[in-house]
Design a protein around this motif. Structure first.
Motif, PDB file in Angstrom:
ATOM      1  N   MET A   1       3.024   0.601   5.166  1.00 12.38           N
ATOM      2  CA  MET A   1       2.470   1.489   4.144  1.00 12.38           C
ATOM      3  C   MET A   1       3.438   2.664   4.013  1.00 12.38           C
ATOM      4  O   MET A   1       3.925   3.180   5.018  1.00 12.38           O
TER       5      MET A   1
ATOM      6  N   GLY B   1      -1.003  -0.213   9.465  1.00 14.32           N
ATOM      7  CA  GLY B   1      -0.514  -1.006   8.348  1.00 14.32           C
ATOM      8  C   GLY B   1       0.204  -2.237   8.869  1.00 14.32           C
ATOM      9  O   GLY B   1       0.219  -2.517  10.062  1.00 14.32           O
TER      10      GLY B   1
ATOM     11  N   TRP C   1       0.875  -1.173   0.000  1.00 13.60           N
ATOM     12  CA  TRP C   1       0.000   0.000   0.000  1.00 13.60           C
ATOM     13  C   TRP C   1       0.910   1.218   0.000  1.00 13.60           C
ATOM     14  O   TRP C   1       1.646   1.452   0.959  1.00 13.60           O
TER      15      TRP C   1
END
Length: 86
Positions: A31, A25, A3
């Protein structure tokens, strides 16, 4: 799955009943490139539950807060704070 490069822009949260939120995350694959651009919470209450003066729970995220974002999540960089990974 990675991501990356996620931007939240021009968001105003008024009178939240609790802390602003969670930025979460995968710690093994954080992330990256998460940007809060003019994301503000008013009023920001350092006594609000569950995270108090930290305002956000952060884990597995590398982020950047710009253009008046307040409060800044503890896992974000800003002009007021150095590098962090939550």
């Amino acid at each position: 799955m990675a991501w990356t490069n996620i931007t939240l822009r021009d968001i105003l949260v008024k009178s939240p009943k609790q802390s602003p939120g969670i930025v979460y995350g995968n710690a093994a694959r954080p992330m990256e490139g998460v940007v809060f651009d003019n994301v503000t919470v008013v009023p920001a209450d350092p006594k609000a539950k569950p995270w108090g003066a930290k305002f956000y729970h952060c884990e597995g995220v590398r982020g950047l807060a710009v253009h008046g974002t307040s409060p800044v999540p503890p896992c974000f960089n800003s002009s007021r704070r150095g590098n962090a990974l939550g």
